[in-house]
Scaffold this active site. Structure first.
Site, PDB file in Angstrom:
ATOM      1  N   MET A 120       1.034  -1.274   0.213  1.00 29.66           N
ATOM      2  CA  MET A 120      -0.140  -0.015   0.012  1.00 29.66           C
ATOM      3  C   MET A 120       0.821   1.260   0.074  1.00 29.66           C
ATOM      4  SD  MET A 120      -3.566  -1.018   2.159  1.00 29.66           S
ATOM      5  CE  MET A 120      -3.043  -0.803   3.759  1.00 29.66           C
ATOM      6  N   HIS A 180       9.074   0.930   3.324  1.00 26.87           N
ATOM      7  CA  HIS A 180       9.950   1.270   4.214  1.00 26.87           C
ATOM      8  C   HIS A 180      10.800  -0.059   4.119  1.00 26.87           C
ATOM      9  CE1 HIS A 180       7.422  -1.822   6.376  1.00 26.87           C
ATOM     10  NE2 HIS A 180       6.292  -0.973   6.318  1.00 26.87           N
ATOM     11  N   GLY A 229      10.761  -2.735   5.773  1.00 27.20           N
ATOM     12  CA  GLY A 229      10.165  -4.021   5.557  1.00 27.20           C
ATOM     13  C   GLY A 229       9.868  -4.520   4.052  1.00 27.20           C
ATOM     14  N   HIS A 230       9.258  -3.396   3.668  1.00 33.56           N
ATOM     15  CA  HIS A 230       8.995  -3.521   2.195  1.00 33.56           C
ATOM     16  C   HIS A 230      10.240  -3.955   1.182  1.00 33.56           C
ATOM     17  CE1 HIS A 230       5.330  -1.090   3.180  1.00 33.56           C
ATOM     18  NE2 HIS A 230       4.851  -1.835   2.889  1.00 33.56           N
ATOM     19  N   GLN A 259       5.774 -11.517   7.189  1.00 36.11           N
ATOM     20  CA  GLN A 259       5.477 -12.440   8.590  1.00 36.11           C
ATOM     21  C   GLN A 259       4.731 -11.478   9.607  1.00 36.11           C
ATOM     22  OE1 GLN A 259       4.902 -15.655   9.380  1.00 36.11           O
ATOM     23  NE2 GLN A 259       4.115 -14.963  10.936  1.00 36.11           N
ATOM     24  N   VAL A 269      11.007  -7.523   9.900  1.00 33.80           N
ATOM     25  CA  VAL A 269      12.018  -6.567  10.016  1.00 33.80           C
ATOM     26  C   VAL A 269      11.610  -5.770  11.369  1.00 33.80           C
ATOM     27  CG1 VAL A 269      13.469  -4.710   9.025  1.00 33.80           C
ATOM     28  CG2 VAL A 269      12.629  -6.473   7.509  1.00 33.80           C
ATOM     29  N   SER A 326       6.636  -0.852  10.203  1.00 30.40           N
ATOM     30  CA  SER A 326       5.231  -0.823   9.809  1.00 30.40           C
ATOM     31  C   SER A 326       5.089   0.656   9.250  1.00 30.40           C
ATOM     32  CB  SER A 326       4.263  -1.058  10.914  1.00 30.40           C
ATOM     33  OG  SER A 326       3.118  -0.520  10.737  1.00 30.40           O
ATOM     34  N   ARG A 337       2.571   2.472   9.719  1.00 29.21           N
ATOM     35  CA  ARG A 337       1.833   3.128  10.763  1.00 29.21           C
ATOM     36  C   ARG A 337       2.708   3.665  11.708  1.00 29.21           C
ATOM     37  NH1 ARG A 337      -2.615  -0.594   9.129  1.00 29.21           N
ATOM     38  NH2 ARG A 337      -4.110   0.474   8.274  1.00 29.21           N
TER      39      ARG A 337
HETATM   40  O1  PAF Z   1      -0.101  -5.769   3.508  1.00 30.73           O
HETATM   41  C1  PAF Z   1      -0.586  -4.805   2.919  1.00 30.73           C
HETATM   42  O2  PAF Z   1       0.133  -3.890   2.803  1.00 30.73           O
HETATM   43  C2  PAF Z   1      -1.831  -5.031   2.330  1.00 30.73           C
HETATM   44  O3  PAF Z   1      -2.845  -5.671   3.064  1.00 30.73           O
HETATM   45  C3  PAF Z   1      -2.044  -5.590   0.962  1.00 30.73           C
HETATM   46  C4  PAF Z   1      -1.569  -7.138   0.829  1.00 30.73           C
HETATM   47  C5  PAF Z   1      -0.852  -4.816   0.118  1.00 30.73           C
HETATM   48  C6  PAF Z   1      -3.080  -5.824   0.195  1.00 30.73           C
HETATM   49  O4  PAF Z   1      -3.741  -4.395   0.177  1.00 30.73           O
END
Ligand code: PAF
Length: 293
Positions: A39, A43, A45-46, A157, A185, A194, A196
């Protein structure tokens, strides 16, 4: 530390048709396709998911879509952090091939009448507090899988229940892809990274590290032989209560695949916490495997 090379020819696809064309050209050339659904507000983690995707796949698509259908009324959909330009830069630097960034209209058209509802697994934990959340997640992931057609999709996770729900959806609906779940992470104090976390003040960020400490307490107790989940949960709650700003939503220990609450701990269990600090809702979990006792 040297910066990774920027990928200057990364494509940005805003429509389903354009992402499909790009992926189809890569697939026809024999590429293994990876998808990292996000979304945005990327960061570390991504980044760990993107790096894993780049390692395992020849052609990587990152989707950036703040999915309105997974936010429950009253939640932070409007104020959810958005940093599209910075996200693109991160993707370029990590050699992503395509960023898929559709509008809500592109994803859902004027009206969406078909929804994916994964039963049972979505009832406990976050499902109990965010009714309809997992329906939105499962539906958007099903759409993304159908649009992109990845060989592997990468999830963290950190959202442990989400990963279990998506895996089950893929198995039940015979979707031809693999779901890879990558480790959580954490920041230096243990706080799970996160999007958030951006909402937290410096003090709240410090306070929030108590969530991981409560999970560590759980691991410690299981490793020292405690098997009664009520005893462990009570102790985890005591740990959390040492920080007055924490409002506990749930502390649960569930079987790692079925998400069913366990009384006597055996096999693989997921210990999960959801709590608020101020108006920010945070979740975290660990998986502990204690064999067949
Ligand atoms: O984990 C997230 O960021 C969201 O739930 C996802 C998997 C991208 C679905 O919108």
């Amino acid at each position: 530390m040297s910066q990774p090379e920027r990928r200057l020819d990364m494509e940005i696809a805003k429509t389903i048709e354009s992402v499909r064309k790009l992926v189809s050209a890569a697939s026809s050339a024999g590429a293994r396709i990876g998808l990292v659904p996000t979304m945005g507000a990327l960061h570390i983690g991504h980044i760990s998911l993107i790096e894993e995707a780049v390692k395992k796949c020849d052609f990587v698509v990152v989707s950036i879509f703040v999915n309105p259908t997974q936010f429950v009324p009253g939640e932070d959909f409007q104020k959810y952090p958005r940093s599209f330009d910075a996200d693109l830069e991160i993707c370029r630097q990590r050699s992503v091939d395509v960023v898929f960034a559709p509008t809500a209209r592109e994803m859902y058209k004027a009206e969406n009448l078909t929804w994916v509802n994964v039963e049972k697994l979505t009832e406990p934990l976050c499902g109990g507090f965010r009714p309809g959340h997992f329906r939105g997640v499962a539906t958007v992931c099903a759409k993304l899988f159908n649009i992109v057609g990845p060989d592997i999709a990468f999830f963290g996770q950190k959202d442990g229940q989400q990963a279990v729900v998506i895996r089950r959806m893929v198995a039940d609906l015979n979707m031809p892809l693999e779901i890879a779940v990558c480790p959580t992470v954490r920041e230096a104090g243990g706080l799970a990274v996160s999007s958030r976390n951006e909402y937290l003040t410096k003090q709240q960020r410090k306070d929030a590290t108590i969530i991981y400490k409560s999970l560590e307490k759980c691991r410690e107790m299981i490793e020292s032989g405690v098997r009664d989940s009520k005893t462990i949960i009570a102790e985890m709650r005591n740990v959390l209560r040492t920080v007055p700003s924490i409002q506990i939503e749930y502390v649960s220990i569930v079987e790692a695949e079925t998400m069913e609450a366990v009384e006597h701990i055996r096999g693989r269990v997921l210990a999960a916490v959801a709590a608020r600090i101020g108006s920010t809702r945070l979740i975290d979990n660990i998986v502990v495997d204690c064999g067949k006792e």
